[in-house]
Design a protein around this motif. Sequence first.
Motif, PDB file in Angstrom:
ATOM      1  N   GLY A   1       3.271  -6.251   7.929  1.00 48.44           N
ATOM      2  CA  GLY A   1       1.957  -6.379   7.620  1.00 48.44           C
ATOM      3  C   GLY A   1       1.798  -6.006   6.415  1.00 48.44           C
ATOM      4  N   PHE A   2      -0.358  -5.467   6.140  1.00 48.87           N
ATOM      5  CA  PHE A   2       0.073  -5.368   5.435  1.00 48.87           C
ATOM      6  C   PHE A   2       0.122  -4.355   4.665  1.00 48.87           C
ATOM      7  CE2 PHE A   2      -4.218  -8.932   5.767  1.00 48.87           C
ATOM      8  CZ  PHE A   2      -3.255  -9.451   5.574  1.00 48.87           C
ATOM      9  N   ARG A   3       0.701  -3.587   5.281  1.00 47.53           N
ATOM     10  CA  ARG A   3       0.967  -1.804   4.903  1.00 47.53           C
ATOM     11  C   ARG A   3       2.173  -2.337   4.614  1.00 47.53           C
ATOM     12  NH1 ARG A   3       0.779   3.865   5.702  1.00 47.53           N
ATOM     13  NH2 ARG A   3       2.969   4.069   5.605  1.00 47.53           N
ATOM     14  N   TYR A   4       2.857  -3.537   4.761  1.00 42.76           N
ATOM     15  CA  TYR A   4       3.842  -3.273   4.187  1.00 42.76           C
ATOM     16  C   TYR A   4       4.101  -4.292   3.107  1.00 42.76           C
ATOM     17  CZ  TYR A   4       4.938  -1.335   8.512  1.00 42.76           C
ATOM     18  OH  TYR A   4       5.315  -0.534   9.860  1.00 42.76           O
ATOM     19  N   GLY A   5       3.120  -4.865   2.828  1.00 42.00           N
ATOM     20  CA  GLY A   5       3.050  -5.752   2.096  1.00 42.00           C
ATOM     21  C   GLY A   5       2.296  -7.590   2.564  1.00 42.00           C
ATOM     22  N   ALA A   6       1.872  -7.896   1.669  1.00 41.47           N
ATOM     23  CA  ALA A   6       0.835  -9.134   1.798  1.00 41.47           C
ATOM     24  C   ALA A   6       1.653 -10.043   1.371  1.00 41.47           C
ATOM     25  CB  ALA A   6      -0.582  -8.705   1.427  1.00 41.47           C
ATOM     26  N   PRO A   7       1.538 -11.664   1.853  1.00 40.90           N
ATOM     27  CA  PRO A   7       2.488 -12.511   1.244  1.00 40.90           C
ATOM     28  C   PRO A   7       2.046 -13.215   0.062  1.00 40.90           C
ATOM     29  CG  PRO A   7       0.831 -13.206   3.798  1.00 40.90           C
ATOM     30  CD  PRO A   7       0.477 -11.644   3.220  1.00 40.90           C
ATOM     31  N   ALA A   8       2.718 -13.260  -0.272  1.00 41.39           N
ATOM     32  CA  ALA A   8       2.841 -13.417  -1.843  1.00 41.39           C
ATOM     33  C   ALA A   8       3.663 -14.828  -2.355  1.00 41.39           C
ATOM     34  CB  ALA A   8       2.843 -12.187  -2.875  1.00 41.39           C
ATOM     35  N   PRO A   9       3.664 -15.243  -3.671  1.00 41.63           N
ATOM     36  CA  PRO A   9       4.369 -16.366  -4.340  1.00 41.63           C
ATOM     37  C   PRO A   9       5.943 -15.158  -4.442  1.00 41.63           C
ATOM     38  CG  PRO A   9       3.249 -15.930  -5.908  1.00 41.63           C
ATOM     39  CD  PRO A   9       2.439 -14.904  -4.786  1.00 41.63           C
TER      40      PRO A   9
END
Length: 281
Positions: free
Chosen positions: A252-260
């Motif tokens: 989830g966004f709390r731990y990290g959003a999708p990114a390169p």
Amino acid sequence: SAKRAGKDRWRPFAADASEGARTSLELRTDLPYVVERDQLTVEYQPVVLLDDDSIVAFEALVRWDHPVHGRIMPDRFIPIAEESRLIDEIGRWVLTSAACTVADSVGRSVDVSVNISPRQLERWGFIDDVRKALATSGLDPRRLVIEVTESASIDQVDQVVAVLTAVRSLGVRVALDDLGAGFASLRHLGTLPIDIVKLDRSFMRRPMQERDLLPGLIELIRALELIPVVEGVETRAQHDLAMRLGVRLAQGFRYGAPAPFAEAWSMVDTPRRPLDEVVSR
Ligand code: C2E
Ligand code: MG
Ligand code: MG
Ligand code: MG
């Protein structure tokens, strides 16, 4: 454009509607060329082990960078691709790309999860697609998870079971994605050869009385010897809920959003542990 909208202002709704329809038509027309035109890209979102907040896997999520319409998210073009065999070509590209990207960082093992449409599993050739992606990338099969999404209904269950069984025999693990998004998928829990169950993010948003279904559902998942993962953890309260439920893996966004990938990889500052060190099959 604003100028054009001004000119058409006596029919604003009609103008908007036709513009939206034109965009959809253009996407549909351009979709068959996304692979040869190299317009697809993959972002990576961490899957976190709650025991110590370490990253154990990344989920690969496809995006389409359209030269005119900008970034198009998968919910907008995957359903179109699923209407034809285009989903196979796009799926192969994502699988190979994700496997190669993650294999490059071997030595510091991390698992990668790739979304697969049920449509892809209707082809025997899918087994070969997986074999080739593993061979090309050199990725250890045990580092790969395929997520069967409920984006399309699973019609040919026997065929899907046979293909998933063959893929699992390579050492690849299978996750059932978005459980709870539609009740249909509950029936797949007992029939599909799977290892992992991802609880749909809508669970995290539901009112308390609906969330009360979660402990029983998680108990059922464990009774079937499957591993639960909660999706859509955005807030501290949702994180605490996952902890209380005894779920060890979350996304989830709390731990990290999708990114390169490079950026996703840099989110990791604690020692990484592969998924199967944490949860054995
Ligand atoms: P999914 O597999 O359930 O992926 C999770 C989706 O939830 C992603 O959306 C992700 O960005 C989003 N998400 C993650 N954490 C949070 C959170 O905390 N809050 C909220 N609100 N959202 C969160 P995305 O990237 O737009 O992908 C949407 C769906 O498109 C995916 O859902 C998956 O079903 C499908 N998809 C993505 N890539 C592929 C692909 O390569 N092949 C196929 N067949 N489907 C794909
Ligand atoms: Mg998924
Ligand atoms: Mg999901
Ligand atoms: Mg989904």
